[in-house]
Design a protein around this motif. Structure first.
Motif, PDB file in Angstrom:
ATOM      1  N   ARG A  19      54.570  43.369  47.642  1.00  0.00           N
ATOM      2  CA  ARG A  19      53.553  44.413  47.645  1.00  0.00           C
ATOM      3  C   ARG A  19      53.365  44.975  46.234  1.00  0.00           C
ATOM      4  NH1 ARG A  19      53.493  50.000  48.523  1.00  0.00           N
ATOM      5  NH2 ARG A  19      55.751  50.012  48.803  1.00  0.00           N
ATOM      6  N   LEU A  20      54.478  45.184  45.535  1.00  0.00           N
ATOM      7  CA  LEU A  20      54.399  45.677  44.164  1.00  0.00           C
ATOM      8  C   LEU A  20      53.697  44.664  43.257  1.00  0.00           C
ATOM      9  CD1 LEU A  20      55.131  47.798  42.047  1.00  0.00           C
ATOM     10  CD2 LEU A  20      57.344  46.648  41.776  1.00  0.00           C
ATOM     11  N   ALA A  21      54.007  43.385  43.446  1.00  0.00           N
ATOM     12  CA  ALA A  21      53.364  42.345  42.642  1.00  0.00           C
ATOM     13  C   ALA A  21      51.863  42.313  42.907  1.00  0.00           C
ATOM     14  CB  ALA A  21      53.995  40.987  42.946  1.00  0.00           C
ATOM     15  N   ARG A  22      51.469  42.504  44.172  1.00  0.00           N
ATOM     16  CA  ARG A  22      50.047  42.480  44.508  1.00  0.00           C
ATOM     17  C   ARG A  22      49.324  43.697  43.909  1.00  0.00           C
ATOM     18  NH1 ARG A  22      46.918  43.433  49.316  1.00  0.00           N
ATOM     19  NH2 ARG A  22      48.763  44.003  50.503  1.00  0.00           N
ATOM     20  N   GLU A  23      49.996  44.850  43.919  1.00  0.00           N
ATOM     21  CA  GLU A  23      49.399  46.045  43.319  1.00  0.00           C
ATOM     22  C   GLU A  23      49.200  45.864  41.815  1.00  0.00           C
ATOM     23  OE1 GLU A  23      51.647  49.492  44.194  1.00  0.00           O
ATOM     24  OE2 GLU A  23      51.216  49.453  46.347  1.00  0.00           O
ATOM     25  N   GLU A  24      50.205  45.295  41.155  1.00  0.00           N
ATOM     26  CA  GLU A  24      50.092  45.087  39.713  1.00  0.00           C
ATOM     27  C   GLU A  24      49.007  44.053  39.390  1.00  0.00           C
ATOM     28  OE1 GLU A  24      51.579  46.745  37.268  1.00  0.00           O
ATOM     29  OE2 GLU A  24      52.451  48.038  38.798  1.00  0.00           O
ATOM     30  N   THR A  25      48.892  43.038  40.213  1.00  0.00           N
ATOM     31  CA  THR A  25      47.852  42.033  40.012  1.00  0.00           C
ATOM     32  C   THR A  25      46.477  42.643  40.225  1.00  0.00           C
ATOM     33  OG1 THR A  25      49.382  40.365  40.853  1.00  0.00           O
ATOM     34  CG2 THR A  25      47.074  39.731  40.671  1.00  0.00           C
ATOM     35  N   HIS A  26      46.382  43.523  41.221  1.00  0.00           N
ATOM     36  CA  HIS A  26      45.127  44.221  41.486  1.00  0.00           C
ATOM     37  C   HIS A  26      44.760  45.112  40.300  1.00  0.00           C
ATOM     38  CE1 HIS A  26      42.314  46.970  43.589  1.00  0.00           C
ATOM     39  NE2 HIS A  26      42.072  45.914  44.345  1.00  0.00           N
ATOM     40  N   HIS A  27      45.759  45.779  39.736  1.00  0.00           N
ATOM     41  CA  HIS A  27      45.522  46.609  38.554  1.00  0.00           C
ATOM     42  C   HIS A  27      45.039  45.754  37.383  1.00  0.00           C
ATOM     43  CE1 HIS A  27      46.127  49.544  35.370  1.00  0.00           C
ATOM     44  NE2 HIS A  27      46.919  48.697  34.757  1.00  0.00           N
ATOM     45  N   LEU A  28      45.630  44.598  37.195  1.00  0.00           N
ATOM     46  CA  LEU A  28      45.227  43.705  36.112  1.00  0.00           C
ATOM     47  C   LEU A  28      43.783  43.250  36.287  1.00  0.00           C
ATOM     48  CD1 LEU A  28      46.028  42.123  33.579  1.00  0.00           C
ATOM     49  CD2 LEU A  28      46.892  40.305  35.070  1.00  0.00           C
ATOM     50  N   LEU A  29      43.386  42.970  37.512  1.00  0.00           N
ATOM     51  CA  LEU A  29      42.007  42.562  37.782  1.00  0.00           C
ATOM     52  C   LEU A  29      41.036  43.683  37.434  1.00  0.00           C
ATOM     53  CD1 LEU A  29      40.024  40.468  38.900  1.00  0.00           C
ATOM     54  CD2 LEU A  29      40.433  41.415  41.177  1.00  0.00           C
TER      55      LEU A  29
END
Length: 384
Positions: free
Chosen positions: A187-197
């Motif tokens: 979940r944390l990885a997905r949030e960080e990836t979403h932030h990067l996008l």
């Protein structure tokens, strides 16, 4: 050693140059005896001042000769002093900078030449400064083009793989056999990836708005459409909002907004994401909107860490307010920069009120279309 300015005396009588030479010790005075010599001499070294006597032997009419000389780019800074008894009017029309009688004393003539030489000096200095500024502008424009191309390339090259990673993480996260610790990491990885996008997209859009290349597709948005935009923005921010208390208070009825719904959605998503980054788990984020006069006043309030007073002046400048968030991530300010440019593009404004340790309130306004209701009433009256 400073080079002496050149003064050409174009006249039949060479004594005119000799008398002027004694009165202008700081200039190099030369005699020119005919028009052909004048054309040749000015090609070799552009003079500062040319005294053009009306008795100069020439195959061309003097006004025609002066027009030809004034049209040359290498003589841009040269000043022309027409001297004579007759025929001065046509020379003035042809571009002479000053007129004097040939009976004028040498001292008065020298004084006028010194005045023209000073103008030449100022003109050349201004030309040099303009040339330096133009070179700087050309360099800046080149750097801007390179930067735009780089940003465009990076964003377009990053968007697809980032989106693919987000999709894969979401699929893996749905695996029921995963341990809770692994699921939290995903979940944390997905949030960080979403932030990067979001960061990459905001970067491209900020550059577009600054360059005037982003066009708004405005529509009339009523209260239901505003609620839908806010709800979509809430979904864009991601699962991190599950750990916050979100209060939304929007008007049930209002005059319509004239806004681009997709850009408005991005504005809300960026402000909501910013509030989330600066609040802890269990924090309260409030979204408010209410009509005030001809505007809709929108508020995004949080009870997080607040903003230091020294950070507020540069808060909406991209890359200029990088500060560490509560969650160990540096905030580049790109999202807030996008919000400011996008809101101003709609004809609104944005500002922030905050005190360190007591949260922050972001306010922005958008223009309401107050004519729509009146037009509807008029239309109803016609039907009656």
């Amino acid at each position: 050693m400073t080079e002496k300015p050149m003064v050409l005396v174009a006249a039949r009588d060479p004594s005119r140059a000799m008398s002027l030479e004694n009165a202008l010790p700081l200039a190099e005075v030369r005699h020119i005896g005919d028009a052909e010599s004048l054309l040749r001499e000015t090609h070799l070294t552009p003079p500062g001042v040319v005294l053009l006597y009306t008795d100069l032997p020439t195959r061309l009419a003097l006004p025609e000769l002066l027009t030809m000389l004034r049209g040359r780019a290498d003589l841009t800074h040269t000043r022309w002093l027409a001297v004579g008894t007759q025929g001065l009017g046509p020379l003035l029309q042809a571009g002479a900078d000053a007129l004097m009688s040939d009976s004028t004393s040498t001292e008065a003539l020298a004084s006028q030449v010194r005045t023209l030489l000073e103008r030449v000096r100022q003109s050349r200095e201004q030309g040099e400064r303009l040339a330096v500024l133009q070179r700087r502008m050309d360099t800046w424009e080149h750097e801007e083009r390179v930067r735009d191309q780089l940003v465009h390339m990076l964003v377009h090259d990053l968007k697809n793989p980032i989106a693919a990673v987000m999709g894969l993480l979401e699929v893996v996260e749905e695996d029921d056999t995963l341990a809770k610790e692994s699921r939290d990491l995903l979940r944390l990885a997905r949030e960080e990836t979403h932030h990067l996008l979001h960061l990459s997209v905001n970067m491209l859009d900020v550059r577009k708005i600054q360059a005037g290349k982003m066009k708004l597709n405005t529509e009339l948005l009523f209260a239901p459409q505003l609620s839908e935009v806010v709800e979509q923005a809430r979904g864009d921010v991601g699962v991190g909002l599950q750990d916050r208390h979100l209060r939304i208070e929007l008007p049930q009825e209002m005059p319509p907004l004239t806004a681009d719904p997709e850009i408005l959605r991005r504005i809300y998503a960026n402000l909501l994401s910013n509030a989330m980054k600066h609040t802890t788990t269990g924090g309260v984020i409030t979204i408010l909107a209410q009509p005030q006069g001809g505007e809709l006043l929108c508020t995004m309030r949080d009870d997080g860490e607040g903003i230091p007073a020294e950070d507020i002046p540069n808060l909406f400048a991209a890359f200029e307010q990088s500060r560490l968030t509560l969650h160990g991530r540096f905030d580049t300010g790109m999202g807030l920069a996008f919000c400011k440019l996008a809101i101003e593009g709609h004809g609104g404004r944005i500002w922030v009120e905050s005190e360190r340790g007591k949260g922050a309130s972001f306010y922005f306004t958008l223009p309401l279309d107050l004519q729509t209701d009146d037009d509807d009433d008029d239309f109803a009256d016609l039907l009656i």
